[in-house]
Enzyme design. Sequence first.
Site, mmCIF file in Angstrom:
data_model
loop_
_atom_site.group_PDB
_atom_site.id
_atom_site.type_symbol
_atom_site.label_atom_id
_atom_site.label_comp_id
_atom_site.label_asym_id
_atom_site.label_seq_id
_atom_site.Cartn_x
_atom_site.Cartn_y
_atom_site.Cartn_z
ATOM 1 C CB THR A 194 4.632 11.140 14.863
ATOM 2 O OG1 THR A 194 4.409 12.365 15.578
ATOM 3 C CG2 THR A 194 6.012 11.255 13.966
ATOM 4 N NE ARG B 222 -1.174 2.226 3.345
ATOM 5 C CZ ARG B 222 -0.291 2.746 3.130
ATOM 6 N NH1 ARG B 222 0.086 4.124 2.254
ATOM 7 N NH2 ARG B 222 -0.201 2.978 4.583
ATOM 8 C CG PHE C 40 2.994 22.291 16.222
ATOM 9 C CD1 PHE C 40 2.844 20.411 15.688
ATOM 10 C CD2 PHE C 40 1.667 22.293 15.237
ATOM 11 C CE1 PHE C 40 1.415 20.006 14.832
ATOM 12 C CE2 PHE C 40 0.820 21.734 15.137
ATOM 13 C CZ PHE C 40 0.555 20.254 14.810
ATOM 14 C CD GLU D 154 2.092 9.701 3.809
ATOM 15 O OE1 GLU D 154 1.230 11.287 3.829
ATOM 16 O OE2 GLU D 154 2.151 9.169 2.315
ATOM 17 C CG PHE E 198 5.928 13.094 -1.839
ATOM 18 C CD1 PHE E 198 5.629 13.926 -2.067
ATOM 19 C CD2 PHE E 198 6.547 12.816 -0.920
ATOM 20 C CE1 PHE E 198 5.133 15.134 -1.684
ATOM 21 C CE2 PHE E 198 6.030 13.773 0.458
ATOM 22 C CZ PHE E 198 4.600 14.805 -0.156
ATOM 23 C CB CYS F 200 1.568 15.534 -2.042
ATOM 24 S SG CYS F 200 1.528 16.344 -3.011
#
Length: 390
Positions: free
Chosen positions: A371, A95, A389, A369, A134, A244
């Site tokens: 955590t 996948r 953050f 992608e 990517f 994306c």
Amino acid sequence: MDRFEAPDFYQLDDLLTDEQKLIRNSIRDFVKKELSPIIEDCAQKSSFPKHLVKKFGDIGLFGPTIPVEYGGGGLDYISYGLMMQEIERGDSGMRSCVSVQGSLVMHPINKFGSEEQKKKYLPKLASGEMLGCFGLTEPDHGSNPSGMLTHFKDMGDHYLLNGAKMWITNSPLADIAVVWAKNEKGRVHGLIVEKGMKGFSAPEIHNKWSLRASITGELVFDNVKVPKENLLPGVDGLKGPMSCLDSARFGIAWGAIGAAMDCYDSAKRYSLERIQFEKPIAAFQLTQKKLAEMLTEITKAQLLAWRLGVLKNQGKATTPQISMAKRNNVNMALQIAREARQIHGGMGITGEYPIMRHMMNLESVITYEGTHDIHLLILGQEITGIPAFK
Ligand SMILES: Cc1cc2nc3c(=O)[nH]c(=O)nc-3n(C[C@H](O)[C@H](O)[C@H](O)COP(=O)(O)OP(=O)(O)OC[C@H]3O[C@@H](n4cnc5c(N)ncnc54)[C@H](O)[C@@H]3O)c2cc1C
């Protein structure tokens, strides 16, 4: 032999169109026939089944939502999600290969690329004639891609690219890389870098205990001359790669359900067949508790993914909504893999069953992608309006 039977406790098939069910079933059959017989061996040997790339293209797994005129499937997002679910039921590494190609390579070229770029790359990526990767993450910039150091200079008739990317799925075999780098003003742009460009290399990362059937590497740019026509013209700033990731994370939210279903299905069957104390272990309440909780969590995840698919089809799915589904569903799958491993006892650690492979794979899926904790912070910011953050 792959005896997988998918759980559908809340009759979610009733929410799907005939076309969506047909697509889902065709990928399910493909996985049983082409993937299940070889995947355990590939994972044990840490070898990527290259021959499947063309087959993934033939069955429409690459870029299912990309318009038909560029070789894509022109399908809706629930169909795409179901495809990711089925392929990840086979293996998260497969996948990953498919997600990268569709959501992280074809999607930016389709969304931000010139007409020439779309015509040049998309049909070949859709058919599997070309493989893409990517490049966003760097050795020193993972969760914080805005700090990236990879950069390019305008040299008049070309760009000069320098820097390095890390943890790049498909990279050692990829024909092209969509690379995110800063220009002289510090703005992030996407460049299409082709295999064979002087100064560009993609060494493999070895010794992974997770996603062993997927190939992962670095991207190294040492004064690479990139033609100006290889810059993606339609995007400026970090929102490019982030959009994306939204698309890929949506696919992961569905994919993880596939891995969880496979673990549940195997645990259910094993518990009915395995006799201890003169009874199938399925007769013990503790086993039933595990199975009941697994089915409950899978059903909740299915509903979350389906609703997110409806919102995505309507163009209304937000980044925090996608974060919630990715975070919840991957964690759910990992917990189910761990419980399923317990039900399989000692056999659960062997390659006779898919459990340990799924569990190890999901350790990457919960990290890449975005955590698990970064998705929590995205939700925290959405709730409170305060980014935590920094
Ligand atoms: C198998 C695999 C394939 C991958 N494929 C790709 C790919 O194709 N392309 C690509 O670009 N990348 C890819 N990645 C990279 C992946 O996206 C990164 O690993 C991920 O974003 C995390 O970055 P990091 O590993 O540098 O961890 P770090 O960012 O260093 O994080 C380490 C820990 O610190 C925590 N942390 C960081 N910042 C904060 C904060 N502000 N508050 C609280 N906790 C924080 C994190 O949650 C994590 O637990 C892949 C990774 C793997 C493992």
